[in-house]
Design a protein around this motif. Structure first.
Motif, PDB file in Angstrom:
ATOM      1  N   GLU A 168      12.641 -22.337  25.960  1.00  0.00           N
ATOM      2  CA  GLU A 168      13.240 -21.112  26.488  1.00  0.00           C
ATOM      3  C   GLU A 168      12.288 -19.926  26.369  1.00  0.00           C
ATOM      4  N   LEU A 169      11.640 -19.800  25.211  1.00  0.00           N
ATOM      5  CA  LEU A 169      10.659 -18.728  25.045  1.00  0.00           C
ATOM      6  C   LEU A 169       9.534 -18.882  26.061  1.00  0.00           C
ATOM      7  N   ALA A 170       9.084 -20.103  26.260  1.00  0.00           N
ATOM      8  CA  ALA A 170       7.987 -20.354  27.195  1.00  0.00           C
ATOM      9  C   ALA A 170       8.388 -19.990  28.619  1.00  0.00           C
ATOM     10  N   SER A 171       9.642 -20.262  28.982  1.00  0.00           N
ATOM     11  CA  SER A 171      10.089 -19.955  30.344  1.00  0.00           C
ATOM     12  C   SER A 171      10.182 -18.458  30.591  1.00  0.00           C
ATOM     13  N   ARG A 172      10.506 -17.699  29.550  1.00  0.00           N
ATOM     14  CA  ARG A 172      10.664 -16.249  29.699  1.00  0.00           C
ATOM     15  C   ARG A 172       9.378 -15.475  29.464  1.00  0.00           C
ATOM     16  N   HIS A 173       8.425 -16.094  28.760  1.00  0.00           N
ATOM     17  CA  HIS A 173       7.205 -15.368  28.411  1.00  0.00           C
ATOM     18  C   HIS A 173       5.971 -16.245  28.656  1.00  0.00           C
ATOM     19  N   ALA A 174       5.939 -16.889  29.809  1.00  0.00           N
ATOM     20  CA  ALA A 174       4.879 -17.861  30.088  1.00  0.00           C
ATOM     21  C   ALA A 174       3.489 -17.236  30.024  1.00  0.00           C
ATOM     22  N   ALA A 175       3.371 -15.974  30.397  1.00  0.00           N
ATOM     23  CA  ALA A 175       2.057 -15.349  30.444  1.00  0.00           C
ATOM     24  C   ALA A 175       1.536 -14.946  29.073  1.00  0.00           C
ATOM     25  N   ARG A 176       2.413 -14.890  28.081  1.00  0.00           N
ATOM     26  CA  ARG A 176       2.009 -14.356  26.788  1.00  0.00           C
ATOM     27  C   ARG A 176       2.090 -15.371  25.649  1.00  0.00           C
ATOM     28  N   LEU A 177       2.755 -16.494  25.849  1.00  0.00           N
ATOM     29  CA  LEU A 177       3.008 -17.432  24.759  1.00  0.00           C
ATOM     30  C   LEU A 177       2.115 -18.665  24.840  1.00  0.00           C
ATOM     31  N   THR A 178       1.430 -18.946  23.746  1.00  0.00           N
ATOM     32  CA  THR A 178       0.694 -20.191  23.562  1.00  0.00           C
ATOM     33  C   THR A 178       1.377 -20.955  22.438  1.00  0.00           C
ATOM     34  N   GLN A 179       1.588 -22.250  22.612  1.00  0.00           N
ATOM     35  CA  GLN A 179       2.256 -23.042  21.584  1.00  0.00           C
ATOM     36  C   GLN A 179       1.392 -24.236  21.188  1.00  0.00           C
ATOM     37  N   ALA A 180       1.359 -24.481  19.895  1.00  0.00           N
ATOM     38  CA  ALA A 180       0.609 -25.626  19.389  1.00  0.00           C
ATOM     39  C   ALA A 180       1.542 -26.473  18.536  1.00  0.00           C
ATOM     40  N   VAL A 181       1.593 -27.757  18.808  1.00  0.00           N
ATOM     41  CA  VAL A 181       2.415 -28.677  18.035  1.00  0.00           C
ATOM     42  C   VAL A 181       1.565 -29.248  16.907  1.00  0.00           C
ATOM     43  N   VAL A 182       1.895 -28.873  15.697  1.00  0.00           N
ATOM     44  CA  VAL A 182       1.169 -29.352  14.521  1.00  0.00           C
ATOM     45  C   VAL A 182       2.117 -29.357  13.337  1.00  0.00           C
ATOM     46  N   ASP A 183       2.093 -30.421  12.568  1.00  0.00           N
ATOM     47  CA  ASP A 183       2.926 -30.526  11.375  1.00  0.00           C
ATOM     48  C   ASP A 183       2.227 -29.795  10.237  1.00  0.00           C
ATOM     49  N   LEU A 184       2.726 -28.612   9.887  1.00  0.00           N
ATOM     50  CA  LEU A 184       2.084 -27.793   8.875  1.00  0.00           C
ATOM     51  C   LEU A 184       2.246 -28.367   7.471  1.00  0.00           C
ATOM     52  N   ALA A 185       3.089 -29.371   7.324  1.00  0.00           N
ATOM     53  CA  ALA A 185       3.231 -30.052   6.040  1.00  0.00           C
ATOM     54  C   ALA A 185       2.267 -31.226   5.903  1.00  0.00           C
ATOM     55  N   ASP A 186       1.413 -31.413   6.909  1.00  0.00           N
ATOM     56  CA  ASP A 186       0.402 -32.470   6.897  1.00  0.00           C
ATOM     57  C   ASP A 186      -0.967 -31.794   6.884  1.00  0.00           C
ATOM     58  N   PRO A 187      -1.601 -31.662   5.721  1.00  0.00           N
ATOM     59  CA  PRO A 187      -2.850 -30.905   5.655  1.00  0.00           C
ATOM     60  C   PRO A 187      -3.965 -31.484   6.521  1.00  0.00           C
ATOM     61  N   ALA A 188      -3.991 -32.803   6.663  1.00  0.00           N
ATOM     62  CA  ALA A 188      -5.028 -33.408   7.490  1.00  0.00           C
ATOM     63  C   ALA A 188      -4.829 -33.040   8.957  1.00  0.00           C
ATOM     64  N   ALA A 189      -3.565 -33.029   9.397  1.00  0.00           N
ATOM     65  CA  ALA A 189      -3.271 -32.651  10.780  1.00  0.00           C
ATOM     66  C   ALA A 189      -3.623 -31.190  11.019  1.00  0.00           C
ATOM     67  N   LEU A 190      -3.305 -30.326  10.076  1.00  0.00           N
ATOM     68  CA  LEU A 190      -3.639 -28.915  10.228  1.00  0.00           C
ATOM     69  C   LEU A 190      -5.147 -28.715  10.220  1.00  0.00           C
ATOM     70  N   GLU A 191      -5.845 -29.437   9.368  1.00  0.00           N
ATOM     71  CA  GLU A 191      -7.306 -29.336   9.325  1.00  0.00           C
ATOM     72  C   GLU A 191      -7.922 -29.747  10.661  1.00  0.00           C
ATOM     73  N   ARG A 192      -7.397 -30.819  11.258  1.00  0.00           N
ATOM     74  CA  ARG A 192      -7.897 -31.254  12.567  1.00  0.00           C
ATOM     75  C   ARG A 192      -7.619 -30.192  13.619  1.00  0.00           C
ATOM     76  N   TRP A 193      -6.420 -29.615  13.571  1.00  0.00           N
ATOM     77  CA  TRP A 193      -6.085 -28.599  14.556  1.00  0.00           C
ATOM     78  C   TRP A 193      -6.981 -27.372  14.409  1.00  0.00           C
ATOM     79  N   LEU A 194      -7.225 -26.945  13.192  1.00  0.00           N
ATOM     80  CA  LEU A 194      -8.101 -25.790  12.978  1.00  0.00           C
ATOM     81  C   LEU A 194      -9.514 -26.073  13.493  1.00  0.00           C
ATOM     82  N   ALA A 195      -9.938 -27.306  13.379  1.00  0.00           N
ATOM     83  CA  ALA A 195     -11.291 -27.666  13.814  1.00  0.00           C
ATOM     84  C   ALA A 195     -11.433 -27.673  15.326  1.00  0.00           C
ATOM     85  N   ASP A 196     -10.303 -27.731  16.069  1.00  0.00           N
ATOM     86  CA  ASP A 196     -10.429 -27.813  17.529  1.00  0.00           C
ATOM     87  C   ASP A 196     -10.667 -26.455  18.188  1.00  0.00           C
TER      88      ASP A 196
END
Length: 258
Positions: free
Chosen positions: A48-76
């Motif tokens: 819903e947020l994306a539909s109303r604010h498509a020009a301003r919103l970037t979303q990233a799917v990452v499990d913040l409780a998984d440090p390895a996943a967050l580390e990989r995301w930060l590296a990208d």
């Protein structure tokens, strides 16, 4: 997975963790309404947020409780690319969990590890990454808001893990303030007691696990819980104010004159 747009970006940008519900959702909504670009981080996206604010919103799917996943995301490079060229970037470390609620000796080991990672490791990793992003000018700022809690400053039975993790954010902010990295301001900011899913979880806990449950039930019954929208507005106003960073810890209930 990251979803974004190529629209021109605002001079002020914000990163919000846990942006799909509760306080995080309210933060993202109000920031977007102000014309501020938002990078939302969470285990899912907010259609819903994306539909109303498509020009301003970037979303990233990452499990913040998984440090390895967050580390990989930060590296990208997604975070650094989002912050690039912005005069002001505000990081709202909002995502967190109150679980496990139980006295010592009755807590699930996995729940402890997840809470410490989500409540402490992820905010510290994101804060470090933001502070490392190049600033476009000497006047540019990188502002870090740890969403703290009264539990960081007062002990509650059954909340030893939650109290410890929130206190860690407070002390992190105090130490970073002593480091005084160029262009970086930080505050561990308590938003008051908010009517969110976390409060529902607290009220659903047995009195044996959380002896102070009745107090929180009364706050709900007496209409003394802040709305996510009110709390988000207070957090944003302070984060963007000239006073931000003047103290490493604060409480929105004490900032009426700030």
């Amino acid at each position: 997975m990251t979803t974004s747009t190529s629209a021109p970006r605002s001079a002020i940008r914000a990163i919000v963790t846990g942006h799909t519900r509760g306080l995080g959702e309210a933060l993202a909504e109000l920031l977007l309404q102000r014309g501020i670009d938002v990078l939302g981080l969470g285990r899912g996206t907010h259609a819903e947020l994306a539909s109303r604010h498509a020009a301003r919103l970037t979303q990233a799917v990452v499990d913040l409780a998984d440090p390895a996943a967050l580390e990989r995301w930060l590296a990208d490079g997604t975070l650094s690319a989002f912050a690039s060229g912005a005069e002001c970037v505000v990081l709202f470390n909002n995502a967190g969990t109150v679980e496990p609620i139980a006295p010592l000796g009755e807590q699930d080991a996995g729940a402890i590890a997840r809470a410490v990672t989500l409540n402490v490791a992820a905010p510290l990793m994101l804060a470090n990454a933001l502070a490392a992003t190049p600033a476009p000018s000497a006047n540019a700022s990188r502002r870090i808001v740890h969403v703290s809690s009264g539990a960081a400053r007062n002990a509650y039975p059954g909340w030893s893990v939650y109290c410890a993790t929130k206190a860690a954010l407070d002390h992190h902010a105090r130490a970073v303030a002593l480091d005084a990295p160029a262009g970086v301001c930080i505050c561990s900011l308590a938003p008051g007691v908010i009517d969110t899913g976390m409060q529902e979880a607290i009220r659903a806990t047995s009195a044996e696990q959380f002896p102070m449950r009745e107090r929180f039930e009364q706050l709900k019954q007496n209409g003394l819980l802040s709305t996510p929208q009110t709390a988000a507005q207070q957090l944003i106003d302070y984060a963007l104010s000239e006073a931000f960073g003047s103290a490493p810890t604060a409480d929105v209930r004490e900032l009426a004159g700030a």
